[in-house]
Design an enzyme around this catalytic site. Structure first.
Site, PDB file in Angstrom:
ATOM      1  N   ASN A   9       0.809  -1.217   0.000  1.00 35.48           N
ATOM      2  CA  ASN A   9       0.000   0.000   0.000  1.00 35.48           C
ATOM      3  C   ASN A   9       0.843   1.267   0.000  1.00 35.48           C
ATOM      4  O   ASN A   9       0.419   2.293  -0.539  1.00 35.48           O
ATOM      5  CB  ASN A   9      -0.924   0.004   1.220  1.00 35.48           C
ATOM      6  CG  ASN A   9      -2.040  -1.008   1.096  1.00 35.48           C
ATOM      7  OD1 ASN A   9      -2.884  -0.912   0.222  1.00 35.48           O
ATOM      8  ND2 ASN A   9      -2.036  -2.010   1.974  1.00 35.48           N
ATOM      9  N   ASP A 109       0.445 -10.971   0.001  1.00 42.61           N
ATOM     10  CA  ASP A 109       1.738 -10.771   0.662  1.00 42.61           C
ATOM     11  C   ASP A 109       1.858 -11.615   1.928  1.00 42.61           C
ATOM     12  O   ASP A 109       2.938 -12.111   2.252  1.00 42.61           O
ATOM     13  CB  ASP A 109       1.959  -9.293   0.977  1.00 42.61           C
ATOM     14  CG  ASP A 109       0.837  -8.673   1.808  1.00 42.61           C
ATOM     15  OD1 ASP A 109      -0.279  -9.235   1.850  1.00 42.61           O
ATOM     16  OD2 ASP A 109       1.071  -7.599   2.402  1.00 42.61           O
TER      17      ASP A 109
END
Length: 259
Positions: A9, A109
């Site tokens: 992000n 992830d």
């Protein structure tokens, strides 16, 4: 050579593997407004500056928690590197079994980190990913990803504190001498550094109670080195855990194609 891309992000981590060895890494800012061509120009420049020829890169593996950028890097690999990248997702071989109410809800992830930790350290283990979010993941001795916990990251909290108040300022993220701050700067540093260190220690103890006291604790993410000393019960810091996981997963899937 394998190009590994981890889209987060806040940052995008990029690594190049040669014969399974990670030889170069870079971090660039995540920006959904950037086009495929803009990212390609940036990536080409940093790779060439490292003395690596683009023609030497013949494989790519991507994990991403930002869907628009997943497509961007997929297009980048195909257009500029003439590669169809492996994008980690549902159906990708990872070497671990996901025990979660809805396996598809687990961030790519987190699965890549779990695969890397399981392969490198073995289970049971606890992964503490100190990035935009503070994420805890648990893998048992049977190569099973059990789930975890998510809390706001320390920088997210620091930014919220700064943006939501009129008199509190940004501070450097390092531990003050004392927990009882004598000024605003050391008070904020104490709350952030010691507060997060104790949050992490407390969660690790809770995880070990459920997973077993022999569980190894692996820290990764941009803040891992900053907080390791204050936490005190981390067995290893592996900043490149996700990139290494991408290489491991890529090899698993290539071997699967040829088996």
């Amino acid at each position: 050579m394998l190009l590994a891309i981890d889209v987060g992000n806040t940052n995008i981590s990029v690594g190049i593997f040669k014969s399974k060895d990670l030889i170069c890494t870079w971090r660039i800012s995540t920006d959904v407004s950037k086009t495929t061509d803009e990212y390609a120009t940036l990536l080409q420049q940093i790779i060439l500056n490292s003395g690596i020829k683009l023609t030497d890169i013949n494989q790519a593996c991507i994990c991403s928690v930002v869907p628009p950028i997943t497509a961007t890097f997929d297009q980048l690999c195909q257009k500029y590197l003439k590669i169809n990248p492996l994008i980690v997702g549902s159906g990708t071989k990872t070497g671990i079994k996901v025990i979660y109410d809805r396996p598809q809800d687990v961030g790519a992830d987190r699965i890549v980190d779990a695969a890397a930790a399981n392969f490198i350290y073995g289970g049971p283990c606890i992964i503490v990913d100190l990035g935009t979010a503070t994420v805890f993941d648990a893998i048992n001795a049977s190569n099973e990803y059990l789930g975890g916990a998510i809390a706001p990251g320390m920088i997210v909290s620091a930014n919220s504190l700064y943006n939501s108040t009129s008199q509190l300022k940004r501070v450097e993220l390092h531990a003050p001498e004392f927990a009882i701050g004598k000024n605003t700067t050391s008070s904020i540093q104490s709350g952030l550094m010691f507060g997060y260190a104790d949050l992490i220690k407390g969660m690790i103890k809770r995880f070990k109670k459920e997973l077993g006291n022999d569980a190894k604790v692996i820290a990764t993410g941009g803040l891992a080195n900053i907080l390791e000393k204050e936490v005190g019960i981390i067995d290893d810091v592996n900043i490149d855990l996700t990139l290494k996981g991408l290489e491991i997963i890529f090899q698993l899937n290539i071997e699967g194609e040829h088996s």
